[in-house]
Design an enzyme around this catalytic site. Structure first.
Site, PDB file in Angstrom:
ATOM      1  N   VAL A  32     -61.829 -83.160 -57.626  1.00  0.00           N
ATOM      2  CA  VAL A  32     -61.526 -84.299 -56.758  1.00  0.00           C
ATOM      3  C   VAL A  32     -62.628 -84.469 -55.714  1.00  0.00           C
ATOM      4  O   VAL A  32     -63.017 -85.580 -55.359  1.00  0.00           O
ATOM      5  CB  VAL A  32     -60.153 -84.107 -56.080  1.00  0.00           C
ATOM      6  CG1 VAL A  32     -59.908 -85.181 -55.038  1.00  0.00           C
ATOM      7  CG2 VAL A  32     -59.049 -84.141 -57.124  1.00  0.00           C
ATOM      8  N   ASP A  45     -85.405-124.164 -65.083  1.00  0.00           N
ATOM      9  CA  ASP A  45     -85.593-125.532 -65.552  1.00  0.00           C
ATOM     10  C   ASP A  45     -86.398-126.287 -64.496  1.00  0.00           C
ATOM     11  O   ASP A  45     -86.519-125.842 -63.351  1.00  0.00           O
ATOM     12  CB  ASP A  45     -84.211-126.175 -65.756  1.00  0.00           C
ATOM     13  CG  ASP A  45     -84.297-127.517 -66.449  1.00  0.00           C
ATOM     14  OD1 ASP A  45     -85.332-127.800 -67.066  1.00  0.00           O
ATOM     15  OD2 ASP A  45     -83.322-128.285 -66.357  1.00  0.00           O
TER      16      ASP A  45
END
Length: 953
Positions: A328, A375
């Site tokens: 843990v 573009d």
């Protein structure tokens, strides 16, 4: 339940978890199988699939589809075909259900490590620990789900139907129907402003122009005809076809539906998009690697400690519990939740940069981009055609201003002129205003056009000269088409009938006999012809679209047909038209270049136009490669061209996809912008796909990771800066959390070697990792961007989250945290108190001390290089607030009764707190002194470099 009774079950438990993970993964990645119709598709559908409609005569197409050009289909026949062929819809990628979005939040290895830890905790009877871990896992899932679900809903609000209604002929009557009800054979009526609802073979076209940029990438509207084409033609040159998803900018037409839904060109590319796999983001890859390493490490350390402890004579069950505690401790349980929260908060920051994220990890991916493929039209440019130059026989005039706003003036040799002083200029502008079907209007302080953008630019230019928009009475008109390449309008003026003509310069030159120079009409001789040819050639080389204008005052007896009217013309001049760059783009390009980001233009526009815009915005390009040239090139040639600096013009969807794949094969993280359906496959394949929010198609938005709400390239660069900030902060809190966990591991492990009792209980470790560390880590994720964040190159694709400097900080600072905690724990054990009382107090002090050490350590990670005064102690108020809250939470843990019971703590005295802070303070002071030295060295080097540059100049 003891260890011996559950031992045999553990292998089966782990096997069950692995099987559950596999089933879960398959559930999330499964794709719905394609559906097949139970009906047999008759000859009508078979014929449609095999036919090249553009090469067939209109009558032949109508007969083959069993329709009537005057009455259309009957309602009964339309219903029959609709039932057989299905609705006219684009099947985008199957929309995810809410529960799939929720479950996807758990498809992460770190999450499964936590779930395994919860399962083991539950099996050994630590129900509280198991429930705590599961609670944090579910919380992480809810946070990710809420953000992604909200983003999807926002996108749905942005999306618009391709064409919700259309006009058709049914039973001989004109009707308005839902576009989804269209079927092959329907006769569709089109007019200016309409969106084409399906693929049509035109059977009548009058002055028809269509904007096909969403499909082909070509920014100029395409003139259409109803005449069949001979031979084969590429998509962009099928002038007798109207394609689904494109827009009518001029004229009107009738067409017969030849394809609907997924059989349209629009649908073909949508299908191609669905076949492209979406790439994992760099953050997902790095966290997956980190998760695997932590998983292996947690198991290895747990086993090592359990074995070593057992060999040292410890109880086996106690060692197993200690191993679970270490597992843990190694895994930062709060990391998935902190990453999710940080990215979710980053979504709001991205919205302020006009970017809407569809995936939480998209911002980080954009921040690591090496290449942005963009573009041209509307992203680098304004998508508003503008007259930039007016060539006249009496000298060239420049037009200032850009877009459709008529603000601006005319200049000659850099000096402003009064248009009234140039009668030849006024004559040309008047011709452009009359020979025109566009309209310009102002709506809510914004200028808008109706009609063809090129024609609108002529109106704007005329308005700059304060010409009236009132049209004289139109007598006749000869429309523009791809064969004639010219348009003429005949009007009645005071001097009689006057023909105004505009068109391709070479076409008007062949039909001219005169030219206007100043205010004088002169015969068109060889020298004048040469000047005219040189003028339009030079304008074209600069990337301007050229349009010539001419006029003729008609004699009374002239016959009003094209051969009679469009001859003996007087040439007025040539206008050079361009879609101007956005004013903020050049600076954005420079910022990208300083940040080591390569910008590649990929457009459907003409090479000369693309090159002109590329150079104007500051791209370092040597040449343009067309899509057809790209198809002939080998992969190594394309890669060499990309390194040299090129742009790509006249590209197809396959070209764009190929470019993206080649860039990624070079190890480059690639972003791709786009708005049309033709961009969608490349958007999905790219590491980060960016769709345009204003003019983007639904298919493009669905394929993208991010939607640009203002369609502006500069916003992409701002988003890159935000993405880099987010990744920097994620890197900071990952190293912070791991340094904390390293301290916990060192304290536990060394304490075992020393033979001491448990220093930290599993539930206390969870409290540290999930509650106190989580709050400060989230606040650390809100740190502002460090100076120079856009002055450094993108990180390498294979670069680990943890680098040498970070690992060193983890080990050194984690070592101090673990060592300080160990010292204070054993100091209290040896205090002379009763054994049980001393152990409880020592554990509480150690528990509190390690949290205070970690909270002092968090300030070291606000910047990995700059000292506190440089970044500002109060520049992140969220961290100060989180720091105070976690100190308050720990005080509650040792003083509030029910928390004392849950966390096994006892109250601390004032002197205990003083000692804890005395141990914790050096971890901040020493690191701060080191940063000051590092900062001084850096600044000295900068001063030396600056002096060296000055001497060299």
């Amino acid at each position: 339940m003891d260890l011996h009774s559950i031992g045999p079950l553990i292998p089966y438990l782990l096997l069950l978890l692995a099987l559950a993970y596999l089933i879960f993964h398959l559930f999330l990645t499964a794709r719905e199988s394609p559906k097949t119709s139970i009906q047999t598709i008759d000859r009508l559908k078979t014929d449609r699939l095999k036919t090249e409609w553009y090469s067939r005569e209109a009558d032949e197409v109508i007969a083959q589809l069993r329709s009537n050009p005057n009455t259309g289909l009957s309602e009964e026949e339309a219903r029959r075909r609709l039932a057989e062929l299905g609705p006219n819809r684009i099947e985008t990628a199957k929309k995810e259900q809410w529960y799939q979005i929720f479950l996807r939040q758990f498809a992460d290895l770190l999450i499964w490590i936590l779930m395994a830890a919860a399962a083991v905790s539950f099996a050994i009877g630590e129900i509280g620990d198991a429930l705590t871990i599961l609670a944090i896992v579910v919380l992480n899932g809810i946070l990710g789900f809420v953000q992604e679900y909200k983003a999807e809903k926002a996108i749905e609000a942005l999306q618009k139907m391709l064409s919700p209604v259309c006009r058709v002929l049914r039973d001989g009557k004109e009707k308005q129907i839902d576009a989804s009800l269209l079927i092959p054979g329907d006769i569709v009526l089109l007019e200016i402003g309409d969106r084409v609802p399906a693929d049509l073979r035109l059977i009548e076209a009058v002055n028809l122009k269509i904007d096909e940029s969403a499909l082909t990438g070509e920014s100029a509207s395409v003139a259409k005809t109803d005449k069949a084409l001979l031979g084969t033609a590429p998509l962009a040159e099928r002038f007798d076809m109207a394609w689904m998803g494109t827009s009518v900018t001029n004229g009107y037409a009738r067409g017969i539906v030849v394809a609907t839904g997924m059989e349209t060109e629009f649908g073909r590319i949508a299908k191609l998009t669905s076949e492209v796999e979406r790439s994992q983001t760099p953050l997902q890859k790095r966290l997956a690697v980190l998760g695997k390493k932590l998983g292996i490490l947690s198991v290895a350390i747990s086993v090592l400690v359990a074995v070593v402890g057992y060999l040292f004579g410890k109880d086996l069950l106690e060692m197993f519990l200690t191993g679970v505690s270490l597992a843990v401790a190694v895994v930062p349980e709060g990391l998935p939740a902190v990453v999710t929260i940080t990215l979710a908060l980053g979504v709001k920051a991205m919205v302020r940069q006009h970017a809407l994220l569809r995936r939480l990890q998209a911002a980080e991916s954009l921040g690591s981009a090496n290449v942005i493929c963009t573009d041209k039209t509307g992203t680098l440019t304004q998508n508003q055609m503008t007259v930039e130059k007016v060539w006249l026989f009496g000298g060239t005039v420049e037009a200032t201003g850009s877009g459709y706003d008529p603000k601006g003036h005319f200049a000659e040799d850099g000096h402003k002129i009064d248009p009234k002083s140039r009668p030849d200029l006024l004559e040309l502008l008047h011709a452009g205003l009359v020979c025109n079907h566009a309209a310009l209007s102002r709506e809510q302080k914004e200028w808008r056009i109706t009609g063809e953008p090129t024609e609108a630019s002529l109106i704007v230019a005329a308005y700059k000269a304060h010409l009236s928009s009132g049209h004289p009475e139109t007598v006749s008109e000869f429309s523009f088409n791809s064969e004639r390449k010219r348009m003429t309008i005949i009007v009645e003026e005071e001097s009689g009938k006057v023909a105004y003509t505009k068109g391709a310069p070479e076409v008007l030159l062949d039909r001219a006999a005169w030219y206007l120079e100043g205010g004088e009409r002169k015969p068109l001789d060889g020298a004048a012809r040469t000047r005219f040819i040189e003028a339009y050639t030079n304008l074209a080389k600069k990337g301007l679209r050229t349009l010539a204008l001419a006029k003729r005052t008609l004699p009374d007896e002239v016959k009003l047909d094209t051969d009679e009217v469009e001859n003996n013309l007087t040439l007025l001049g040539i206008v050079g038209i361009i879609d101007p760059p956005r004013p903020e783009v050049p600076e954005a390009i420079r910022t990208a270049q300083r940040a080591g980001i390569k910008v590649v233009m990929i457009t459907g526009d003409a090479p000369l136009t693309a090159l002109a815009i590329a150079r104007e915005v500051g791209l370092d390009v040597s040449r343009a490669i067309t899509g057809s040239q790209l198809n002939e090139m080998e992969e190594y040639q394309v890669k060499e061209a990309l390194r040299d600096g090129v742009i790509f013009a006249r590209t197809t969807p396959e070209n764009k996809l190929r470019i993206i794949k080649l860039l990624q094969s070079e190890g480059l993280i690639t972003a791709m912008t786009g708005d049309g359906v033709n961009d969608a496959p490349a958007l999905k394949r790219a590491d980060i796909g960016i769709a345009m929010g204003l003019r983007g198609t639904d298919v493009a938005k669905g394929a993208a990771d991010m939607i640009l709400m203002d369609d502006n390239f500069a916003s992409i660069i701002n988003a890159v800066r935000e993405g880099r900030r987010q990744y920097d902060n994620i890197k900071k809190f990952v190293t912070y959390l791991l340094s904390s966990n390293t301290g916990e591991v060192i304290a536990i492990f060394v304490n075992i070697l020393l033979g001491g009792p448990l220093i930290l209980l599993p539930v206390q470790i969870l409290w540290m990792n999930l509650v106190t560390d989580g709050l400060t880590a989230v606040a650390l994720g809100l740190e502002k961007a460090e100076k120079g964040i856009m002055e450094r190159p993108p990180r390498a694709m294979n670069e680990s989250i943890l680098q040498i400097r970070g690992i060193a900080m983890i080990l050194l600072l984690g070592g101090y945290i673990g060592g300080g905690t160990l010292w204070i724990f054993h100091h209290y054990l040896a205090s002379g108190m009763a054994e049980t009382q001393a152990l409880m107090l020592a554990q509480t002090v150690a528990f509190t001390a390690i949290i205070i050490l970690e909270k002092m350590n968090v300030f070291n990670y606000r910047s990995l290089h700059a000292p506190m005064p440089v970044i500002g102690f109060f520049s992140n108020p969220w961290l100060i607030g989180a720091w105070l809250m976690t100190i308050g939470a720990q005080a509650a843990a040792v003083y509030v009764p029910f928390l004392q019971d849950a966390l096994h703590t006892v109250p601390l005295r004032l002197e205990d707190w003083i000692l804890i802070f005395e141990v914790a303070l050096p971890i901040f002071v020493v690191v701060e002194l080191f940063k000051w030295f590092d900062w001084w060295v850096l600044k000295r080097e900068e001063r030396q470099n600056k002096r060296a540059e000055e001497r060299s100049q």
